[in-house]
Design an enzyme around this catalytic site. Structure first.
Site, PDB file in Angstrom:
ATOM      1  N   ARG A  21       0.840  -1.197   0.000  1.00  0.00           N
ATOM      2  CA  ARG A  21       0.000   0.000   0.000  1.00  0.00           C
ATOM      3  C   ARG A  21       0.879   1.251   0.000  1.00  0.00           C
ATOM      4  O   ARG A  21       0.530   2.262  -0.617  1.00  0.00           O
ATOM      5  CB  ARG A  21      -0.937  -0.014   1.206  1.00  0.00           C
ATOM      6  CG  ARG A  21      -2.020   1.013   1.098  1.00  0.00           C
ATOM      7  CD  ARG A  21      -3.221   0.658   1.923  1.00  0.00           C
ATOM      8  NE  ARG A  21      -3.951  -0.459   1.382  1.00  0.00           N
ATOM      9  CZ  ARG A  21      -4.884  -1.143   2.038  1.00  0.00           C
ATOM     10  NH1 ARG A  21      -5.175  -0.819   3.279  1.00  0.00           N
ATOM     11  NH2 ARG A  21      -5.520  -2.133   1.466  1.00  0.00           N
TER      12      ARG A  21
ATOM     13  N   ARG B  43      13.534  -6.069   4.506  1.00  0.00           N
ATOM     14  CA  ARG B  43      12.379  -6.905   4.864  1.00  0.00           C
ATOM     15  C   ARG B  43      11.150  -6.628   3.985  1.00  0.00           C
ATOM     16  O   ARG B  43      10.014  -6.849   4.409  1.00  0.00           O
ATOM     17  CB  ARG B  43      11.979  -6.710   6.326  1.00  0.00           C
ATOM     18  CG  ARG B  43      12.967  -7.337   7.274  1.00  0.00           C
ATOM     19  CD  ARG B  43      12.594  -7.149   8.713  1.00  0.00           C
ATOM     20  NE  ARG B  43      13.672  -7.675   9.531  1.00  0.00           N
ATOM     21  CZ  ARG B  43      13.570  -8.754  10.293  1.00  0.00           C
ATOM     22  NH1 ARG B  43      12.424  -9.388  10.402  1.00  0.00           N
ATOM     23  NH2 ARG B  43      14.599  -9.176  10.987  1.00  0.00           N
TER      24      ARG B  43
ATOM     25  N   GLU C 266      -8.230  -2.052  15.978  1.00  0.00           N
ATOM     26  CA  GLU C 266      -7.150  -2.194  14.999  1.00  0.00           C
ATOM     27  C   GLU C 266      -5.926  -2.651  15.775  1.00  0.00           C
ATOM     28  O   GLU C 266      -6.073  -3.188  16.862  1.00  0.00           O
ATOM     29  CB  GLU C 266      -6.963  -0.903  14.174  1.00  0.00           C
ATOM     30  CG  GLU C 266      -6.779   0.370  14.956  1.00  0.00           C
ATOM     31  CD  GLU C 266      -5.348   0.612  15.329  1.00  0.00           C
ATOM     32  OE1 GLU C 266      -5.023   0.449  16.525  1.00  0.00           O
ATOM     33  OE2 GLU C 266      -4.543   1.010  14.456  1.00  0.00           O
ATOM     34  N   MET C 267      -4.719  -2.490  15.232  1.00  0.00           N
ATOM     35  CA  MET C 267      -3.586  -3.126  15.910  1.00  0.00           C
ATOM     36  C   MET C 267      -2.311  -2.279  16.010  1.00  0.00           C
ATOM     37  O   MET C 267      -1.246  -2.827  16.292  1.00  0.00           O
ATOM     38  CB  MET C 267      -3.269  -4.476  15.223  1.00  0.00           C
ATOM     39  CG  MET C 267      -4.454  -5.417  15.213  1.00  0.00           C
ATOM     40  SD  MET C 267      -4.109  -7.024  14.472  1.00  0.00           S
ATOM     41  CE  MET C 267      -3.110  -7.775  15.755  1.00  0.00           C
ATOM     42  N   GLU C 268      -2.386  -0.976  15.787  1.00  0.00           N
ATOM     43  CA  GLU C 268      -1.148  -0.175  15.767  1.00  0.00           C
ATOM     44  C   GLU C 268      -1.204   1.200  16.416  1.00  0.00           C
ATOM     45  O   GLU C 268      -0.190   1.696  16.923  1.00  0.00           O
ATOM     46  CB  GLU C 268      -0.655   0.023  14.308  1.00  0.00           C
ATOM     47  CG  GLU C 268      -0.206  -1.224  13.591  1.00  0.00           C
ATOM     48  CD  GLU C 268      -1.354  -2.018  12.974  1.00  0.00           C
ATOM     49  OE1 GLU C 268      -2.469  -1.458  12.885  1.00  0.00           O
ATOM     50  OE2 GLU C 268      -1.171  -3.187  12.608  1.00  0.00           O
TER      51      GLU C 268
ATOM     52  N   THR D  53      -6.836  -0.034   8.173  1.00  0.00           N
ATOM     53  CA  THR D  53      -8.210  -0.497   8.329  1.00  0.00           C
ATOM     54  C   THR D  53      -8.489  -0.848   9.788  1.00  0.00           C
ATOM     55  O   THR D  53      -7.571  -1.031  10.588  1.00  0.00           O
ATOM     56  CB  THR D  53      -8.473  -1.738   7.459  1.00  0.00           C
ATOM     57  OG1 THR D  53      -7.504  -2.727   7.790  1.00  0.00           O
ATOM     58  CG2 THR D  53      -8.398  -1.399   5.984  1.00  0.00           C
TER      59      THR D  53
ATOM     60  N   SER E  36     -13.108  -1.678   7.618  1.00  0.00           N
ATOM     61  CA  SER E  36     -13.071  -2.718   6.576  1.00  0.00           C
ATOM     62  C   SER E  36     -14.048  -3.849   6.872  1.00  0.00           C
ATOM     63  O   SER E  36     -14.439  -4.584   5.978  1.00  0.00           O
ATOM     64  CB  SER E  36     -11.660  -3.295   6.462  1.00  0.00           C
ATOM     65  OG  SER E  36     -11.279  -3.865   7.702  1.00  0.00           O
ATOM     66  N   ASP E  37     -14.408  -3.978   8.156  1.00  0.00           N
ATOM     67  CA  ASP E  37     -15.339  -5.041   8.533  1.00  0.00           C
ATOM     68  C   ASP E  37     -16.025  -4.680   9.838  1.00  0.00           C
ATOM     69  O   ASP E  37     -15.548  -3.812  10.573  1.00  0.00           O
ATOM     70  CB  ASP E  37     -14.608  -6.383   8.672  1.00  0.00           C
ATOM     71  CG  ASP E  37     -13.435  -6.300   9.633  1.00  0.00           C
ATOM     72  OD1 ASP E  37     -12.344  -5.908   9.182  1.00  0.00           O
ATOM     73  OD2 ASP E  37     -13.621  -6.574  10.828  1.00  0.00           O
TER      74      ASP E  37
HETATM   75  N1  HPA Z   1      -9.410  -6.481  14.713  1.00  0.00           N
HETATM   76  C1  HPA Z   1      -8.202  -5.924  14.690  1.00  0.00           C
HETATM   77  N2  HPA Z   1      -7.757  -5.247  13.648  1.00  0.00           N
HETATM   78  C2  HPA Z   1      -8.554  -5.134  12.580  1.00  0.00           C
HETATM   79  C3  HPA Z   1      -9.816  -5.696  12.549  1.00  0.00           C
HETATM   80  C4  HPA Z   1     -10.246  -6.405  13.680  1.00  0.00           C
HETATM   81  O1  HPA Z   1     -11.353  -6.945  13.709  1.00  0.00           O
HETATM   82  N3  HPA Z   1     -10.359  -5.420  11.336  1.00  0.00           N
HETATM   83  C5  HPA Z   1      -9.443  -4.705  10.656  1.00  0.00           C
HETATM   84  N4  HPA Z   1      -8.360  -4.523  11.402  1.00  0.00           N
END
Ligand code: HPA
Length: 231
Positions: A24, A43, A176-178, A90, A200-201
């Site tokens: 991306r 990497r 999310e995770m960051e 996302t 995204s979901d």
């Molecule tokens: N959890 C964590 N991170 C994400 C998710 C999720 O459901 N969807 C998109 N990134």
């Protein structure tokens, strides 16, 4: 050169976009920046510097999860003098009003990760975004469907705990995770940070984005991120 970034000093702009996915970063560089030059492929975590509306900006993949983004952001802040960092990525929504395809500007980023507690020796530090970046991003994002509020940066994508119920109860908008790691490092090094996210979901309804809205929201998110970056 730092351990994970092969750029020479000065090759990274002071303003940077941070997508999780390195491909991306390549796509943003090729489609939004003028004269992009690749400065990193260590990497395969691609990084580019070019210009946007005449301003020098970079875009760098951060990888997934708090540990990965922490490595890149730490090196960008300490070795490359990055002053402004905006994550674009996302998230999975957990509230009824946050719909797939919406934008979320992360005002704060809670976490179940140990990184913040370790950073503050057990204190519950509250990681938050930079007000100026948030204000600029909102001015652009308000023409789209946008929410401003708390997100939670989770250690596990496939979480099996009851965290979701609690976070929903406390009005956290999405997972999310960051972002939390980015905000904590920005606080520590007195830099400006923001996370601009697209839903995204939906974690509860399991609704997911189709290819057309993925393309549209990605463009919206990049526009919001770049405009805030040069504001
Ligand atoms: N959890 C964590 N991170 C994400 C998710 C999720 O459901 N969807 C998109 N990134």
């Amino acid at each position: 050169m730092s351990l994970h970034i092969a750029a020479k000093p000065g090759e990274v702009a002071e303003r940077i976009l941070l997508p999780g996915d390195p491909l991306r970063a390549k796509w943003v560089a090729e489609n939004f920046l003028t004269d992009p030059v690749q400065y990193n492929s260590v990497r395969n975590m691609f990084g580019y510097t070019g210009s946007y509306k005449g301003e020098r900006v970079s875009v760098q993949g951060s990888g997934m999860g708090l540990p990965s983004i922490s490595i890149y952001v730490h090196e960008l802040f300490t070795e490359y003098n990055v002053q402004r960092a905006i994550r674009i990525g996302t998230c999975g929504a957990i509230q009824d009003e946050t719909k797939v395809g919406d934008l979320i500007l992360a005002l704060s980023a809670s976490t179940d990760s140990a990184v913040n507690r370790r950073a503050t020796n057990g204190l519950d530090f509250a990681p938050h975004c930079d007000f100026h970046l948030l204000k600029s991003a909102y001015e652009v994002a308000k023409k789209f469907r946008v929410h401003v509020g708390g997100v939670s940066s989770m250690d596990q994508f496939y979480d099996t705990t009851d965290a979701l119920t609690k976070l929903r109860e406390y009005n956290v908008l999405a997972l999310e995770m960051e972002a939390s790691a980015l905000y904590t490092l920005a606080a520590r090094f007195k830099r400006q940070a923001l996370a601009v996210l697209t839903v995204s979901d939906h974690v509860i309804t399991h609704e997911a984005m189709d290819a057309t809205s993925r393309e549209r929201t990605l463009k919206e998110m990049v526009e919001v991120g770049l405009e805030a970056l040069i504001s």
